[in-house]
Design an enzyme around this catalytic site. Structure first.
Site, PDB file in Angstrom:
ATOM      1  N   GLU A  54       1.015  -1.180  -0.092  1.00 28.66           N
ATOM      2  CA  GLU A  54      -0.179  -0.119   0.013  1.00 28.66           C
ATOM      3  C   GLU A  54       0.809   1.182   0.137  1.00 28.66           C
ATOM      4  OE1 GLU A  54      -1.681   3.272   1.025  1.00 28.66           O
ATOM      5  OE2 GLU A  54      -2.371   2.315   3.144  1.00 28.66           O
TER       6      GLU A  54
ATOM      7  N   CYS B  88      -1.709   9.202   3.074  1.00 25.68           N
ATOM      8  CA  CYS B  88      -1.678   8.678   1.448  1.00 25.68           C
ATOM      9  C   CYS B  88      -2.916   8.877   0.833  1.00 25.68           C
ATOM     10  CB  CYS B  88      -1.308   7.009   1.613  1.00 25.68           C
ATOM     11  SG  CYS B  88      -2.303   6.029   2.689  1.00 25.68           S
TER      12      CYS B  88
END
Length: 551
Positions: free
Chosen positions: A297, A332
């Protein structure tokens, strides 16, 4: 800036005023599992962080000092394991078999045990004093507003609630398919990897490592956990809480180290799966080193498209501000690029976004230190963008003032730079414009009705496909954009956002077979287990069976 100023930031961000007598009694209200008090950590009263391996807490031959992001003081001493000290960690992982600590056919009672651990941990974490403890500890090492820090802790607590009781064993639900003859049946199982590793970043010191750690444990794996040393004190305290709630001491190892040492550990211990959350550069190196035994990720250059139907301007401007600048843009999922339909030009949206950004203050940590990008780097990137014809600063573009944030960190006002869409798509500009700046920085552009193809081309050319938002209630517009994009967590509708990773839906990228998810049963099963098929064929052999001809 003195340690008292750091305390003042913490108190202001929490919105709490306490009498002086409270300072003398803080430790009386510190949770029983805790070995630190967030409000006491300072240069004159530093905290210490240890490692945990083979069932015991250990120090190391060398320690590193973490610098207070608010004033530059050395305020946390981390016992960092050196390359010569990894043997206990290698042995611990190597002692775990590939079939894991439990699986559907071995030690199934451990599924129930982890349901009980989750229930106890959810109860403890849900206590107001424990929520407050972790929220302030998160703030202390990864400065963000109290509301943002508290939300991280609350999501973690809700996640634990979601996997109480029988919910852990439901993750390992199997299926059966009838065979070709009597006594034959095929069973599909979710099978653990056994020894695994988890590497997580600084920006969500509790939520990301805790959710991935528990997912790994639920499925029967034995993890070694490494959190960015700048914030690892948060998970050190969480592991102590989990031990109090029944987590077997041998089930989890916790290591503090630099990247080189962790890389050495991974190569020597050979975990069967590694979960990495962090930068794309490190992700690609690990993917090669570990020969693909990894889930990622990584970076997210996340876009938002405002459709042609202009409405709820006040609300949408607020969401844009939150998406781009909450946690100082260090998510993010932060809004990196805003594609604005020309219908919004006269709505006052940009002016409202500017006004909202100017409300942010260091005093309450609604804007704060940027831990991985310096002020100079953000200024350089902005100036490079301004060299593109037609580009301009919409707001921000200046360093924060009157602060003591050390120069190794960034201190920058919430910033938006406009770049014309046709210029963005030019090959010499695209890589620059879509460079992720992990701070309070976004690019804004505008498109007309006949330029939607250019917007979708830009989205197609991007490499990171984590989150996105399509802000419109026009069903045909939504259908067109959603059908031609790929981001793994996409919000759609007039209330769409790019940020927000609650415990109730999948959060993760798409478009990459290595992509990892977090938080949901689907994410846990994808990341922390693999498929195993067992075909039972117990007979009986037909009574009239005869030896067939050779084939």
């Amino acid at each position: 800036m003195s340690r008292l100023l750091s305390r003042r930031h913490l108190a202001a961000a929490a919105g709490v005023r306490r009498p002086l007598t409270a300072f003398a009694s803080r430790w009386l209200h510190t949770p029983a599992f805790a070995t630190v008090s967030p409000e006491e950590i300072s240069g004159s009263s530093p905290a210490e962080v240890q490692n945990f391996v083979q069932g015991k807490w250990i120090a190391s031959a060398n320690s590193s000092w973490i610098v207070d992001p608010l004033n530059g003081d050395k305020f946390i001493k981390v016992a960092e394991i050196q390359g010569s000290e990894i043997k206990p960690f290698v042995e611990s992982l190597s002692n775990c078999p590939k079939h894991g600590l439990h699986n559907p056919l071995r030690a199934p009672e451990r599924y129930l045990m982890y349901g009980d651990i989750s229930a106890k941990a959810a109860h403890v974490l849900g206590q107001p004093e424990v929520l407050d403890f972790f929220a302030k500890l998160v703030q202390r090492v990864s400065p963000k507003s109290y509301q943002q820090a508290l939300a991280e802790v609350q999501v973690s607590q809700k996640f634990l609630e979601n996997f109480c009781g029988d919910q852990v064993r439901f993750l390992a639900r199997s299926f059966a398919v009838p065979g070709n003859h009597l006594g034959q049946i095929s069973n599909g199982y979710r099978w653990p990897y056994g020894p695994v590793a988890i590497i997580t970043p600084f920006n969500f010191p509790l939520e990301i490592p805790l959710l991935q750690l528990m997912g790994a444990l639920y499925m029967g794996n034995k993890p070694v956990l490494k959190v960015d040393s700048k914030v690892s004190i948060v998970m050190e305290q969480m592991i102590r809480l989990l031990h109090e709630c029944g987590l077997p001491a041998e089930d989890v190892d916790f290591i503090n180290s630099d990247g080189i040492t962790m890389n050495k550990l991974l190569l020597e211990a050979n975990p069967k799966m590694t979960l990495f959350t962090g930068s794309s550069r490190v992700a690609e190196k690990l993917a090669a080193d570990l020969q693909g035994r990894i889930k990622l990720e990584d970076a997210g250059f996340d876009w938002k498209i405002l459709g042609p139907d202009v409405q709820e301007v006040d609300y949408i401007s607020w969401v844009c501000d939150q998406d781009a600048y909450a946690c100082s843009g260090q998510k993010c999922s932060a809004q990196s690029m805003l594609f604005m339909h020309k219908n919004w030009s006269s709505s006052g949206l940009l002016e409202k976004m500017k006004g909202l950004s100017e409300r942010r203050r260091l005093e309450d940590l609604t804007i704060g230190p940027v831990l991985t990008v310096t002020t100079a780097s953000m200024i350089e990137h902005m100036n490079n963008l301004l060299n593109i014809p037609g580009s301009k600063v919409l707001f921000g573009g200046e360093p924060l003032e009157n602060h003591s944030i050390p120069v190794i960190y960034g201190a920058f006002k919430p910033t938006a730079v406009f770049v014309p869409l046709t210029e963005i798509l030019k090959s010499g500009n695209f890589e620059l414009v879509t460079k992720e700046i992990f701070g309070p920085f976004q690019v804004v552009t505008e498109y007309s009705e006949d330029q939607l193809e250019l917007v979708l081309e830009a989205c197609e050319r991007m490499n990171a496909h984590l989150t996105a938002a399509v802000v419109s209630n026009d069903p045909l517009f939504l259908q067109e954009v959603l059908g031609r994009s790929v981001n793994g967590t996409t919000y759609a509708g007039i209330r769409a956002r790019t940020t927000g990773a609650p415990q109730n839906h999948w959060f993760g990228p798409a478009g990459d077979p290595r992509g990892a998810g977090i938080g949901t049963p689907e994410a846990i099963k994808l990341v922390w287990s693999c498929h195993r098929e067992v075909i039972y064929d117990i007979g009986p052999v037909p009574k009239n069976w005869a030896l067939p001809s050779a084939t």
